[in-house]
Design a protein around this motif. Sequence first.
Motif, PDB file in Angstrom:
ATOM      1  N   LEU A 665       0.828  -1.212   0.000  1.00  0.00           N
ATOM      2  CA  LEU A 665       0.000   0.000   0.000  1.00  0.00           C
ATOM      3  C   LEU A 665       0.856   1.252   0.000  1.00  0.00           C
ATOM      4  CD1 LEU A 665      -2.882   1.200   0.242  1.00  0.00           C
ATOM      5  CD2 LEU A 665      -2.580   1.138   2.719  1.00  0.00           C
ATOM      6  N   ILE A 666       0.444   2.230  -0.817  1.00  0.00           N
ATOM      7  CA  ILE A 666       1.015   3.583  -0.806  1.00  0.00           C
ATOM      8  C   ILE A 666      -0.075   4.517  -0.295  1.00  0.00           C
ATOM      9  CG2 ILE A 666       2.025   5.442  -2.168  1.00  0.00           C
ATOM     10  CD1 ILE A 666       2.781   3.278  -4.257  1.00  0.00           C
ATOM     11  N   GLU A 667       0.162   5.156   0.847  1.00  0.00           N
ATOM     12  CA  GLU A 667      -0.777   6.126   1.412  1.00  0.00           C
ATOM     13  C   GLU A 667      -0.363   7.521   0.963  1.00  0.00           C
ATOM     14  OE1 GLU A 667      -0.940   5.662   5.659  1.00  0.00           O
ATOM     15  OE2 GLU A 667      -0.338   3.571   5.540  1.00  0.00           O
ATOM     16  N   PHE A 668      -1.353   8.396   0.715  1.00  0.00           N
ATOM     17  CA  PHE A 668      -1.010   9.714   0.187  1.00  0.00           C
ATOM     18  C   PHE A 668      -2.032  10.743   0.633  1.00  0.00           C
ATOM     19  CE2 PHE A 668      -1.144  13.010  -3.137  1.00  0.00           C
ATOM     20  CZ  PHE A 668       0.201  13.330  -3.275  1.00  0.00           C
ATOM     21  N   CYS A 669      -1.519  11.866   1.183  1.00  0.00           N
ATOM     22  CA  CYS A 669      -2.333  13.045   1.452  1.00  0.00           C
ATOM     23  C   CYS A 669      -1.432  14.258   1.287  1.00  0.00           C
ATOM     24  CB  CYS A 669      -2.939  13.012   2.851  1.00  0.00           C
ATOM     25  SG  CYS A 669      -4.017  14.434   3.183  1.00  0.00           S
ATOM     26  N   GLN A 670      -1.746  15.090   0.306  1.00  0.00           N
ATOM     27  CA  GLN A 670      -0.882  16.215  -0.039  1.00  0.00           C
ATOM     28  C   GLN A 670      -1.701  17.206  -0.840  1.00  0.00           C
ATOM     29  OE1 GLN A 670       0.432  17.159  -3.253  1.00  0.00           O
ATOM     30  NE2 GLN A 670       1.752  18.748  -2.402  1.00  0.00           N
ATOM     31  N   PHE A 701      11.977  -4.651  -3.456  1.00  0.00           N
ATOM     32  CA  PHE A 701      11.479  -5.882  -2.856  1.00  0.00           C
ATOM     33  C   PHE A 701      11.396  -7.038  -3.846  1.00  0.00           C
ATOM     34  CE2 PHE A 701       9.598  -2.505  -0.161  1.00  0.00           C
ATOM     35  CZ  PHE A 701      10.179  -2.874   1.041  1.00  0.00           C
ATOM     36  N   GLY A 702      11.565  -6.742  -5.121  1.00  0.00           N
ATOM     37  CA  GLY A 702      11.480  -7.803  -6.115  1.00  0.00           C
ATOM     38  C   GLY A 702      10.070  -8.323  -6.320  1.00  0.00           C
ATOM     39  N   GLN A 703       9.072  -7.557  -5.930  1.00  0.00           N
ATOM     40  CA  GLN A 703       7.687  -7.986  -6.094  1.00  0.00           C
ATOM     41  C   GLN A 703       7.222  -7.731  -7.516  1.00  0.00           C
ATOM     42  OE1 GLN A 703       6.529  -4.974  -3.020  1.00  0.00           O
ATOM     43  NE2 GLN A 703       4.754  -4.639  -4.345  1.00  0.00           N
ATOM     44  N   THR A 704       6.246  -8.492  -7.953  1.00  0.00           N
ATOM     45  CA  THR A 704       5.756  -8.373  -9.332  1.00  0.00           C
ATOM     46  C   THR A 704       4.447  -7.602  -9.415  1.00  0.00           C
ATOM     47  OG1 THR A 704       4.634 -10.513  -9.146  1.00  0.00           O
ATOM     48  CG2 THR A 704       6.869 -10.513 -10.038  1.00  0.00           C
ATOM     49  N   LYS A 705       3.713  -7.517  -8.313  1.00  0.00           N
ATOM     50  CA  LYS A 705       2.423  -6.834  -8.324  1.00  0.00           C
ATOM     51  C   LYS A 705       2.546  -5.416  -7.783  1.00  0.00           C
ATOM     52  CE  LYS A 705      -0.589 -10.879  -7.949  1.00  0.00           C
ATOM     53  NZ  LYS A 705      -1.714 -11.496  -7.211  1.00  0.00           N
ATOM     54  N   ASP A 706       1.772  -4.503  -8.376  1.00  0.00           N
ATOM     55  CA  ASP A 706       1.734  -3.124  -7.902  1.00  0.00           C
ATOM     56  C   ASP A 706       1.026  -3.051  -6.555  1.00  0.00           C
ATOM     57  OD1 ASP A 706       2.837  -2.582 -10.341  1.00  0.00           O
ATOM     58  OD2 ASP A 706       1.137  -1.439 -11.120  1.00  0.00           O
ATOM     59  N   PRO A 707       1.476  -2.184  -5.662  1.00  0.00           N
ATOM     60  CA  PRO A 707       0.717  -1.965  -4.426  1.00  0.00           C
ATOM     61  C   PRO A 707      -0.552  -1.168  -4.710  1.00  0.00           C
ATOM     62  CG  PRO A 707       2.618  -0.510  -4.517  1.00  0.00           C
ATOM     63  CD  PRO A 707       2.740  -1.432  -5.696  1.00  0.00           C
ATOM     64  N   PHE A 708      -1.501  -1.240  -3.796  1.00  0.00           N
ATOM     65  CA  PHE A 708      -2.675  -0.372  -3.854  1.00  0.00           C
ATOM     66  C   PHE A 708      -2.239   1.073  -3.591  1.00  0.00           C
ATOM     67  CE2 PHE A 708      -4.862  -4.361  -3.125  1.00  0.00           C
ATOM     68  CZ  PHE A 708      -6.046  -4.214  -3.843  1.00  0.00           C
ATOM     69  N   ILE A 709      -3.083   2.013  -4.015  1.00  0.00           N
ATOM     70  CA  ILE A 709      -2.848   3.441  -3.752  1.00  0.00           C
ATOM     71  C   ILE A 709      -4.058   3.984  -3.005  1.00  0.00           C
ATOM     72  CG2 ILE A 709      -2.506   5.723  -4.761  1.00  0.00           C
ATOM     73  CD1 ILE A 709      -1.215   4.321  -7.173  1.00  0.00           C
ATOM     74  N   GLU A 710      -3.824   4.518  -1.817  1.00  0.00           N
ATOM     75  CA  GLU A 710      -4.893   5.055  -0.964  1.00  0.00           C
ATOM     76  C   GLU A 710      -4.710   6.562  -0.837  1.00  0.00           C
ATOM     77  OE1 GLU A 710      -6.165   2.867   2.740  1.00  0.00           O
ATOM     78  OE2 GLU A 710      -5.240   4.639   3.665  1.00  0.00           O
ATOM     79  N   ILE A 711      -5.582   7.324  -1.468  1.00  0.00           N
ATOM     80  CA  ILE A 711      -5.460   8.786  -1.485  1.00  0.00           C
ATOM     81  C   ILE A 711      -6.548   9.411  -0.619  1.00  0.00           C
ATOM     82  CG2 ILE A 711      -5.618  10.844  -2.929  1.00  0.00           C
ATOM     83  CD1 ILE A 711      -4.418   9.341  -5.203  1.00  0.00           C
ATOM     84  N   VAL A 712      -6.131  10.275   0.298  1.00  0.00           N
ATOM     85  CA  VAL A 712      -7.054  11.130   1.035  1.00  0.00           C
ATOM     86  C   VAL A 712      -6.957  12.515   0.391  1.00  0.00           C
ATOM     87  CG1 VAL A 712      -7.656  12.116   3.265  1.00  0.00           C
ATOM     88  CG2 VAL A 712      -6.690   9.807   3.143  1.00  0.00           C
ATOM     89  N   PRO A 713      -7.908  12.887  -0.464  1.00  0.00           N
ATOM     90  CA  PRO A 713      -7.800  14.167  -1.175  1.00  0.00           C
ATOM     91  C   PRO A 713      -7.699  15.345  -0.207  1.00  0.00           C
ATOM     92  CG  PRO A 713      -9.535  12.805  -2.120  1.00  0.00           C
ATOM     93  CD  PRO A 713      -9.124  12.149  -0.835  1.00  0.00           C
TER      94      PRO A 713
END
Length: 929
Positions: A665-670, A701-713
């Motif tokens: 997961l990538i969390e984002f608020c900006q 990490f050598g992972q093949t799948k993209d993480p989710f993106i969680e945006i708080v506008p």
Amino acid sequence: MSGTNSTATTQSGTPISSLPEAQDVAATDGVLGVFGGKVQIAKPADIVDAGMPTDVVRTTDLDEALSGSSLNQYVTQAATHAAASDASADRSETAAGASAASSALAAQTGAQVATIAAGVNADADRAQNGADSAQATAAGAGAILAQNTALASMVANNPVQFTNKGSWDASKNSPALTSGTGAEGDFYSVTVPGETSLDGVTDWELLDGAWFHNGVWNNLKKAGYPTIAQRFQGLLGVIAEGVTLNSRTSGAFTIKDALGYILTAIDGLGNISTAGKQLLLGSTLLDCNAKGQFLFGMRDAMGNLAWGVRADGSPAFPSGAARADLGPISVTSNDNPNGVIVKDQNGFVLLDTSGYYAIKTGDFTAEEIAERDRMQLARSAATMAGPGDMLRARPVWGISISIATGQSEMMGYVSLPALSLTQPYDNITFGEDPRGFDFSIDNAEWTPRGGDPSPKPLVAVNVDQNTYETLDLPASLVYKPSTVDVAVPTVTSGNPQIQISTTDTSINFTSGFSVGQTIQCAGFTGAAATNNESGGLWYSNYITLTAVSAQSITGTCDGVWWGWNPVAVTGATGVSIAPMRNTRDFGEQQSIAALNFFRGMQLAFRGMPSDTSRRLALLSCCVSGTTIEQLSKGYSIPLFDRISQSFAIAKSQGDALNTTSGCFLIEFCQGGSNTDTDYATYSPLLAQYFADVIAEAKEKFGQTKDPFIEIVPISGMNLPSTGIMDVCRAQVDYVLATPGAYIPTVGYPAIDYGPHYSSNGERYVGAMRAKVRHRVITQGLAWKPLIMEKATLRGRTILIDCHVPYAPIRVLPTWEGQEQSTQTDLGFGVYDVTTNNKLSISSVSVVGETQIEIVLASDPENTVWVTYGDSNHNGSGNIYDSDPAVSSDLYEWVEGNGAPYSENIADYIGKPYQLRNPMINYAIQSVKG
């Protein structure tokens, strides 16, 4: 038992062996034979009981052996199927030849009975082998039925793949299964219960299902249980009143009449064919023998035709039918006035010959609003019932990481004191703070707080914004003098001053207060109540100390934006004086509260109290006061590099613990610092930022799948005023267009200090995020926030269709600072698309479960923008849905721990946060209608 010899003859001298074969032997027929050296007549059942060889399977023996077992019926059925092999078919024909022998042919019939017994003996080899071991038979049952009788939850959770692999002995782990290893979708039915440990699960009961999904083995309770008849008997089929059920045809299952004609058959693919022309489902009759022009018709209980298909393939409906849905098009007749209405798949009118939906100059009618409300409710329900994203990474590693990115709102700026001081589960970070040590706008790298990068329990800490040292704040400090006197010193410049003294010698202000510290008071009454700390849009009426002695303190009367005038008083009682932590430091982090609540729901969903083999970890690379440009890769100050540096530390720690690691997961608020950035500039920068973070995660990490993106506008006081909510709108549009990205909430409902959240506000936002995160990531369900979807302009009235996760929408007071308010226009604004001029609103009303009506003061000249929660409304509004969810964290307020007295809200303290979904800040253009 023995039969007559093969050379015996009838009374006429004809050899018995030459007589015709019998066609049937009924259970009640008498059979003549030599039994125990005597010629006797006996029934087949008596023969079995009297002298059948011990290796011949008897139904009573099987029933007794398997009594009390949930597999009793299925074992019998499995034995029957085993007997129905090609070899048994040959012998059964021999039995059929003997079955119709008359009593005159008794001697030969006795020989045939012996032949039957021998045939049954041979035919029962497979059934007997299965009966010798109920476990083996259960394995066959589980393997055959696992594909067809999986629990409904497997379907509801939309497995990407489901592959039946047969049976599994959970006691001996046979075939051998290994935690974290398997092919996606593999499914085994447990035929021997046991305690083999697979990905933390040790309780395997009979006919549970072991399913490998998203990198772990899951226990699907009782997934292998079949549903079968209670009793049956037969080798080649089951005969009930002349109707035969068997599988000895080209079909997998057939039903025959008494003459042997097939009535219904099911082939190996599950296709059903029947000799009949009609199928009755409840009171509805599907008629393939329709009269006249119809090839097919459906009739109701009274025999009336509901609809049919003509010879040319066209559908036909009775004259009284008022509507037909043809793929994405809906055609409706309307007799008020007469005409035809054609709508698209979203319920919008394409053609209206009745004039009912023609553009009118007046308001929307109640009937129109009700119909739009029904359509929008259906669309919202369909959205929420849709499949979730199954392609992004999920927390399947030994250490699964969520990384917080953005600026001050995400990192606990001024959110003192920290509240999440203990770890309720097994979440970790690297060092003593997920933010690392130095998180200012400089060239510093991400390094662990405390120096040691090893995993530590995830808790919140207070940090000085200047030195980045950990603040050691007292749990509670409050002075309660028996009486106090207040004087107002004369000042020539700056804010007014206040002097508070006491004759109570038990008080020593120097033990806890110091010059430069901010403090607050409560308990003054009357005119002197002005001296109490107050809330409002920002906390106010606090004191910055300039002098401290044992029984006297002096300070300036300060507020966030302005000072205040104190009131002198003598002998005041019941006064409390305590610290106030309003300094520009860092405290509670919403990301910690979010990960903790998420972990609790995740473990509960999996039925586990903890799982130290698969822990969740939090990293934070937020930097206060930064633009999207400053956070992006390649900026002159390498703030972006901290993401790579923190990932590298996490990976090395996972390797040291001999466990896997990855980012889910990538969390984002900006956005608050992009005060002059327009939509066209911000949108590509945001998309590139996430692309770069995803690339870093995959590389490190050598992972093949993209993480989710969680945006708080961006919302609240920090929402930029550029354009028509340009930055916020760009963030929302990115999510709507990007798979794997979602908006859990916005922050404006939180108790805040103007542009930033209080400690409880941080935890509220974290709980809102965790609630949706659990739905999207753990449960794999679809999600869309409460948001405006369409604004229809007619005259001076705008009707807004809203997607509502949990209808109906509601108008509720919203916190702005430390006070709640309901805005007259509920947070909505209307602007001319051509000029961007704000238009005057006469009223805003909720007129349906999903509908909001805005009436303007006059007809607009052009198409309009409709905004919700723009900067003219302090990024706030009053529209919520009716979600009943609540948090696991409770509202906390402790006197003397630094929280303002204005947050001492009796109705909230000790209670969970209400998690109704707020409407997302957004803007859409109107359409004519």
